[in-house]
Design a protein around this motif. Structure first.
Motif, short mmCIF file in Angstrom:
data_model
loop_
_atom_site.label_atom_id
_atom_site.label_comp_id
_atom_site.label_asym_id
_atom_site.label_seq_id
_atom_site.Cartn_x
_atom_site.Cartn_y
_atom_site.Cartn_z
N UNK A 17 31.58 20.00 14.51
CA UNK A 17 30.85 19.18 15.47
C UNK A 17 31.02 17.70 15.19
N UNK A 18 30.97 16.90 16.23
CA UNK A 18 30.89 15.45 16.06
C UNK A 18 29.46 15.11 15.65
N UNK A 19 29.25 13.92 15.15
CA UNK A 19 27.89 13.50 14.79
C UNK A 19 26.96 13.55 16.00
N UNK A 20 27.46 13.13 17.13
CA UNK A 20 26.64 13.10 18.34
C UNK A 20 26.21 14.50 18.76
N UNK A 21 27.14 15.44 18.78
CA UNK A 21 26.83 16.81 19.18
C UNK A 21 25.93 17.47 18.13
N UNK A 22 26.18 17.20 16.86
CA UNK A 22 25.34 17.73 15.79
C UNK A 22 23.89 17.30 15.98
N UNK A 23 23.68 16.03 16.28
CA UNK A 23 22.33 15.52 16.49
C UNK A 23 21.67 16.17 17.70
N UNK A 24 22.42 16.35 18.77
CA UNK A 24 21.87 17.01 19.97
C UNK A 24 21.46 18.44 19.66
N UNK A 25 22.33 19.16 18.96
CA UNK A 25 22.03 20.56 18.65
C UNK A 25 20.89 20.68 17.66
N UNK A 26 20.79 19.74 16.72
CA UNK A 26 19.71 19.78 15.74
C UNK A 26 18.36 19.71 16.44
N UNK A 27 18.25 18.87 17.45
CA UNK A 27 16.98 18.71 18.16
C UNK A 27 16.61 19.99 18.92
N UNK A 28 17.59 20.69 19.45
CA UNK A 28 17.28 21.84 20.29
C UNK A 28 17.38 23.18 19.57
N UNK A 29 17.83 23.21 18.33
CA UNK A 29 18.05 24.47 17.63
C UNK A 29 17.12 24.61 16.43
N UNK A 30 16.13 25.48 16.51
CA UNK A 30 15.20 25.64 15.38
C UNK A 30 15.89 26.18 14.13
N UNK A 31 16.99 26.91 14.26
CA UNK A 31 17.71 27.41 13.10
C UNK A 31 18.37 26.27 12.33
N UNK A 32 18.92 25.29 13.05
CA UNK A 32 19.49 24.12 12.40
C UNK A 32 18.39 23.37 11.64
#
Length: 137
Positions: free
Chosen positions: A75-90
């Protein structure tokens, strides 16, 4: 100054959801989080911090967890940050106890943390996480 590490309190909060109450504890990221020796990583990576004035460093588990997720899922940093916010597993993998609706870090912190750690330490981190993941399937 070493990062102040988060420790699970086990307490409940009427207004917030505990992650361990809303996620599947058999999920691969939950299992991986349970097998990684986070205290070893805190000691190893905490050694690069100096006692200087300024903003306190982010928890090692958060930053190391983000680095592992970034590499694992390419993942790019931008996508990682987006997924972190929406993914409780992350979030659980990175040491959060309660679900966060916003980033608890600035995206530029990822770049600064990678620079501070250096290529050698990051490679060791990724190799260790892949080794643990392979052992635990």
């Amino acid at each position: 100054m070493r990062p102040k590490e988060r420790r699970g309190t086990g307490q409940t909060d009427l207004l917030r959801s505990r992650l361990d109450a809303i996620i599947d504890m058999g999920h691969p990221l939950v299992k991986l989080a349970g097998t990684i020796d986070w205290s070893f990583l805190e000691q190893r990576f905490g050694a690069v911090y100096e006692d200087k004035p300024g903003r306190p460093p982010l928890p090692t588990r958060l930053m190391a967890g983000l680095a592992i997720l970034k590499h694992t899922y390419d993942l790019s940093d931008e996508v990682l940050c987006e997924r972190w916010v929406e993914n409780p597993y992350y979030q659980f993998f990175c040491g959060e106890e309660f679900f966060q609706h916003r980033l608890v870090f600035d995206r530029s912190s990822l770049t600064r943390w990678r620079q501070r750690m250096g290529e050698e330490k990051l490679q060791a981190l990724l190799q260790e996480s892949l080794s643990v993941a392979t052992k635990t399937e």
